[in-house]
Write a protein that holds these residues in place. Structure first.
Motif, PDB file in Angstrom:
ATOM      1  N   THR A  62      21.881  22.652  55.096  1.00 26.89           N
ATOM      2  CA  THR A  62      22.714  22.481  56.284  1.00 26.89           C
ATOM      3  C   THR A  62      23.485  23.745  56.649  1.00 26.89           C
ATOM      4  OG1 THR A  62      24.419  21.525  54.854  1.00 26.89           O
ATOM      5  CG2 THR A  62      22.977  19.995  56.039  1.00 26.89           C
ATOM      6  N   SER A  63      23.196  24.847  55.968  1.00 24.17           N
ATOM      7  CA  SER A  63      23.787  26.121  56.381  1.00 24.17           C
ATOM      8  C   SER A  63      22.678  26.961  57.006  1.00 24.17           C
ATOM      9  CB  SER A  63      24.421  26.873  55.208  1.00 24.17           C
ATOM     10  OG  SER A  63      23.496  27.688  54.547  1.00 24.17           O
ATOM     11  N   ARG A  64      23.014  27.660  58.067  1.00 25.61           N
ATOM     12  CA  ARG A  64      22.030  28.502  58.748  1.00 25.61           C
ATOM     13  C   ARG A  64      21.481  29.568  57.809  1.00 25.61           C
ATOM     14  NH1 ARG A  64      20.583  25.220  62.752  1.00 25.61           N
ATOM     15  NH2 ARG A  64      22.351  24.576  64.043  1.00 25.61           N
ATOM     16  N   LYS A  66      21.011  29.310  54.582  1.00 25.11           N
ATOM     17  CA  LYS A  66      20.032  28.708  53.678  1.00 25.11           C
ATOM     18  C   LYS A  66      18.729  28.425  54.411  1.00 25.11           C
ATOM     19  CE  LYS A  66      18.910  27.082  49.616  1.00 25.11           C
ATOM     20  NZ  LYS A  66      18.845  27.930  48.430  1.00 25.11           N
ATOM     21  N   ALA A 188      31.033  25.024  57.930  1.00 27.04           N
ATOM     22  CA  ALA A 188      29.818  25.630  57.382  1.00 27.04           C
ATOM     23  C   ALA A 188      28.639  24.661  57.412  1.00 27.04           C
ATOM     24  CB  ALA A 188      30.067  26.103  55.952  1.00 27.04           C
ATOM     25  N   ILE A 189      28.912  23.379  57.634  1.00 25.44           N
ATOM     26  CA  ILE A 189      27.862  22.357  57.680  1.00 25.44           C
ATOM     27  C   ILE A 189      27.365  22.253  59.122  1.00 25.44           C
ATOM     28  CG2 ILE A 189      27.281  19.958  57.180  1.00 25.44           C
ATOM     29  CD1 ILE A 189      29.767  19.924  55.308  1.00 25.44           C
ATOM     30  N   ALA A 222      29.427  22.424  51.853  1.00 28.94           N
ATOM     31  CA  ALA A 222      30.308  23.318  52.603  1.00 28.94           C
ATOM     32  C   ALA A 222      30.398  24.682  51.939  1.00 28.94           C
ATOM     33  CB  ALA A 222      31.700  22.699  52.721  1.00 28.94           C
ATOM     34  N   THR A 223      29.937  24.767  50.681  1.00 30.44           N
ATOM     35  CA  THR A 223      29.938  26.033  49.941  1.00 30.44           C
ATOM     36  C   THR A 223      28.666  26.069  49.101  1.00 30.44           C
ATOM     37  OG1 THR A 223      30.970  25.278  47.867  1.00 30.44           O
ATOM     38  CG2 THR A 223      32.459  25.834  49.691  1.00 30.44           C
TER      39      THR A 223
END
Length: 248
Positions: A62-64, A66, A188-189, A222-223
């Motif tokens: 869910t992070s760009r 990643k 961040a999500i 989120a991290t």
């Protein structure tokens, strides 16, 4: 493809139950994403036939950053069962190489039969955590491998539920034994966890799964995840959402 979906699911299931790492499945025979999700469903099916109940959906990538790292343009997802819910403690001796990450969780209050109604179906939000445990050696895998492995799902926990609210920029703190392990924001999500919630509904419905009352949707990390050691105390705090704790 000639891949034996049930055999691959049995291999992953055995690795999880025995806490024994295996080589990535695609090392022996590559397969595509559709096959990977078929293996995932067969894997979770083995768990439900043993008496576990579906309890929700977890989102991954869910992070760009990643997504770019893995060369994909969409999130991935997996299924949660009631046996994965941690009641304040996790026995890491039964896991291979556990990692933990802070999450935003949503509580589903009624059946979700379309993406457009998923946000209205939410009856609670909470800070949470997910314990990841890839069944692959050295936590190394391809995209089809991790999807087949139910997106590395292992355990999860949530703090007290709060009435639905804007959680697009909630500050998050994860401490291990009183020391800061990670800090971040729910932004961040996917920029807003609500986007991940909608994606969860889209992907689940596309697979013929209706989000049920009482289910939890874990919106994603989120991290970065960090190793979860034995004999540790972890606390995840979300601004305005309180905290959730777990011991190992």
């Amino acid at each position: 493809m000639s891949v034996d979906v049930e055999a691959l699911a049995a291999t992953l299931d055995g690795a999880a139950r025995e806490a024994a790492a295996i080589a990535p499945l695609t090392a022996a025979e590559p397969f595509d994403l559709a096959t990977a999700y078929a293996v995932q469903r067969a894997l979770v099916g083995r768990r439900t036939r043993r008496g576990e109940r579906l309890a929700g959906v977890k989102m991954g990538f869910t992070s760009r950053a990643k997504m770019a790292q893995m060369g994909v343009d969409d999130v991935i997802w997996g299924l949660l069962t009631d046996a994965m819910a941690a009641e304040g403690s996790v026995d890491v001796s039964g896991l291979i190489h556990p990692r933990i990450e802070p999450e935003i969780a949503y509580l589903i209050g009624r059946e979700v039969r379309s993406v457009s109604e998923v946000e209205a179906a939410v009856t609670g939000v909470a800070v949470g955590y997910e314990v990841l445990d890839s069944r692959y050696r050295d936590f190394k895998f391809t995209l089809p491998d991790v999807i087949a492995d139910n997106a590395s799902a292992a355990r999860f926990g949530v703090g007290p539920w709060h009435a639905p609210r804007d959680v697009s920029n909630v500050g998050l703190l994860m401490e291990i034994d009183g020391r800061t392990a990670q800090t971040g924001s729910s932004a961040a999500i996917l920029g807003d966890p609500a986007r991940s919630l909608r994606a969860a509904a889209r992907l689940a419905l596309g697979a013929g799964i209706v989000l049920e009352p009482g289910w939890v949707v874990l919106a994603g990390a989120a991290t970065a995840a960090v190793p979860l050691p034995k004999d540790a105390h972890v606390r995840v705090t979300g601004a305005g959402l309180g905290s959730v704790e777990v011991t190992t």
